[in-house]
Design an enzyme around this catalytic site. Structure first.
Site, PDB file in Angstrom:
ATOM      1  N   MET A  38       0.840  -1.203   0.000  1.00 29.27           N
ATOM      2  CA  MET A  38       0.000   0.000   0.000  1.00 29.27           C
ATOM      3  C   MET A  38       0.873   1.250   0.000  1.00 29.27           C
ATOM      4  O   MET A  38       1.866   1.302   0.724  1.00 29.27           O
ATOM      5  CB  MET A  38      -0.845  -0.024   1.280  1.00 29.27           C
ATOM      6  N   ASP A  40      -0.071   5.710  -1.109  1.00 34.51           N
ATOM      7  CA  ASP A  40      -0.948   6.857  -0.814  1.00 34.51           C
ATOM      8  C   ASP A  40      -2.421   6.544  -0.519  1.00 34.51           C
ATOM      9  O   ASP A  40      -3.040   5.740  -1.225  1.00 34.51           O
ATOM     10  CB  ASP A  40      -1.005   7.803  -2.019  1.00 34.51           C
ATOM     11  N   ASP A 169      -2.263  12.927  -9.702  1.00 41.60           N
ATOM     12  CA  ASP A 169      -2.856  13.001  -8.369  1.00 41.60           C
ATOM     13  C   ASP A 169      -3.955  14.066  -8.245  1.00 41.60           C
ATOM     14  O   ASP A 169      -3.883  14.965  -7.397  1.00 41.60           O
ATOM     15  CB  ASP A 169      -1.761  13.248  -7.296  1.00 41.60           C
TER      16      ASP A 169
HETATM   17  C1  FRU Z   1       3.169   9.524  -4.296  1.00 41.27           C
HETATM   18  C2  FRU Z   1       3.055   8.907  -5.666  1.00 41.27           C
HETATM   19  C3  FRU Z   1       2.020   9.633  -6.483  1.00 41.27           C
HETATM   20  C4  FRU Z   1       1.596   8.602  -7.462  1.00 41.27           C
HETATM   21  C5  FRU Z   1       1.648   7.348  -6.646  1.00 41.27           C
HETATM   22  C6  FRU Z   1       2.018   6.118  -7.425  1.00 41.27           C
HETATM   23  O1  FRU Z   1       3.550   8.662  -3.285  1.00 41.27           O
HETATM   24  O2  FRU Z   1       4.324   8.914  -6.305  1.00 41.27           O
HETATM   25  O3  FRU Z   1       2.487  10.833  -7.053  1.00 41.27           O
HETATM   26  O4  FRU Z   1       0.321   8.860  -7.963  1.00 41.27           O
HETATM   27  O5  FRU Z   1       2.588   7.555  -5.634  1.00 41.27           O
HETATM   28  O6  FRU Z   1       1.820   4.962  -6.690  1.00 41.27           O
END
Ligand code: FRU
Length: 493
Positions: A38, A40, A169
């Site tokens: 896991m 974000d 994001d």
């Molecule tokens: C941040 C990140 C985000 C991206 C995700 C990929 O931790 O690098 O920018 O969407 O993780 O898993």
């Protein structure tokens, strides 16, 4: 709703794999990954009577890989129930990952997910390039269908110089007039992060509105995982910068979290910055996301790991990755402060309380021990200023994790060097505690494999994970110089 092979496979796999992990091997009231890896928090929102928390998810291994969205729900932020994986990388535009994103409610009551679709494509020069675009999926709280016209925001909409590779994001919110806004992380021509603002009447047709805020090389490089919201009479822009250069006080090196506090000029779509701060001084915190509760609280959850320290884990672990407690945000003296959600009280079991314990050297208190514990400490000098105060937890003869306070230089140090890890690496972190006369209030939440430390009523926070065997559950105190201490201790059920 037709389900892809990739999603079916993930759902079948996670259901079986989850059974191999006993509840005892997990945190008690923090969300951990159902199986595998896991990162974000995604789509944190209240929908259909419950809080939904999705997450960056690789079910098949305990390392980052093809990104799915895992899914869990809770009524109180503490008891989480897993739902089947929500998204799998199964479309041409997201075949290399369904990256981070957010959720909102549509006027017809369906749930809208906005996420980053990643695909590697051959460029004009024949070389493979990674493209990141924002995509939508719509569902009922369990099953989601990707929007047939995906992507909903792509590189063609971006201003000149904005990267199509680092563009990810999206965090969506619905305004009172029912219009949607979203912010997304992006890289400007100078290689530095910037946050872009988009607008939509229906959540599917989006227009570029403005560059909300530019990094201009100040805080790290690329800005990931933005969030933007009103908190009391301020606007707060949260982002997680990569490659931070420490300033020795507020910001540590590496992947950090930044909160910019200021105002929002809605007409121009510009954020007017006033102050900046870190959100967490601990070792393991990144990519936080917030939501507004039905009773008006702005609540934040972060990933309780950090890219720089993912190697610190249990040997042969079947799961890797946990979220922080949900934390209420509030403003004090111009800073964004945090406290555990008030729901935490429902977990409180046996209470042990001591007032005005005066001691020097080592001290143990009857009834104060455990790995699922809430501790409220107040430490002050008895007569003269003391040199050092320590609390050890997850302690036995061989192991401990500690917090040390050095009042002469107002430094609080978190140290997990002796937590049983066999890895070298980052095990200590410092926080310069604001103005104090040797009086320090610590609110510490332990939940098996983590400690969250709220300093002086949440003015500052330190979060860290550690993977000491659960049977190691001692708590002790030590002081160099005489201190006077109050302790309130609860077992958390
Ligand atoms: C941040 C990140 C985000 C991206 C995700 C990929 O931790 O690098 O920018 O969407 O993780 O898993």
């Amino acid at each position: 709703m037709e389900m892809s092979q990739e999603l079916l496979k993930a759902r079948e796999y996670e259901e079986q794999a989850e059974k191999k992990i006993s509840a005892k091997e997990r945190p008690g009231f923090h969300l951990s990954v159902r199986t595998g890896w896991m990162n974000d928090p995604n789509g944190f929102s209240f929908y259909d009577g419950a809080y939904h928390l999705f997450y960056q998810y690789q079910p098949y291994e305990t390392n980052w890989g093809p990104m799915h969205w895992g899914h869990a729900v809770s009524k109180d932020f503490l008891h989480w129930e897993y739902l089947p994986a929500a998204l799998a990388p199964d479309a041409a535009y997201d075949k290399d990952g369904c990256f981070s994103g957010s959720a909102a409610v549509l006027p017809d009551g369906r749930q809208l997910l906005l996420y980053t679709g990643v695909s590697k494509e051959a460029g004009a020069d024949g070389k493979e390039k990674e493209i990141q675009r924002q995509c939508a999926a719509v569902g009922n709280g369990t099953d989601y269908e990707k929007y047939e016209k995906n992507p909903v925001i792509d590189g063609n909409m971006l201003p000149v110089g904005a990267s199509k590779i680092d563009f990810r994001d999206p965090k969506i919110w619905r305004e009172e007039d029912d219009r949607y806004f979203c912010v997304a992380g992006n890289r400007a021509e100078d290689g530095s992060g910037q946050i872009l603002l988009f607008e939509s009447g229906n959540g599917f047709d989006w227009n570029f509105k403005s560059v909300l805020c530019e990094n201009k090389g100040r805080f790290g490089s690329m800005w990931e995982c933005p969030d933007f919201f009103k908190l009391e009479d301020k606007w707060v822009l949260i982002t997680s910068p990569q490659d931070m250069l420490t300033d020795g006080r507020e910001y540590p090196n590496g992947n950090g979290t930044l909160a910019l506090v200021g105002a929002f000029d809605k007409a121009s779509g510009k954020f007017l910055e006033e102050t900046n701060q870190t959100l967490d001084f601990g070792i393991d915190f990144y990519a936080p996301q917030t939501t507004l509760t039905p009773d008006g609280r702005r609540v934040m959850i972060g990933w309780m790991q950090n890219w720089d320290t993912c190697g610190i884990r249990k040997e042969n672990t079947k799961w890797f990755g946990q979220m922080t407690l949900a934390r209420e945000l509030f403003m004090k003296n111009g800073r964004v402060c945090q406290r555990p959600v008030k729901e935490l009280e429902i977990l409180r079991g046996e209470k042990t309380e001591y007032r005005n314990v005066v001691f020097e050297g080592e001290k143990r208190l009857d009834g104060v021990k455990g790995r699922r514990v809430e501790l409220e400490l107040c430490i002050r000098p008895e007569k003269e200023m003391y040199h050092k105060f320590m609390i050890h937890f997850a302690e036995n003869e061989s192991f401990h994790t500690s917090l040390g306070f050095f009042p002469m230089d107002s430094r609080l140090e978190f140290d997990r060097s002796f937590s049983g890890t066999r890895r070298a690496g980052l095990h200590k972190k410092d926080c310069r505690v604001f103005e104090n006369e040797g009086e320090l209030r610590l609110h510490i939440i332990l939940d098996h494999y983590s400690a969250e430390v709220f300093i002086n009523d949440g003015e500052q926070v330190m979060t860290a994970a550690f993977y000491t065997e659960l049977a190691v559950d001692g708590i002790s105190f030590a002081a160099d110089g005489e201190v006077c201490m109050d302790v309130v201790h609860y077992q958390l059920g």
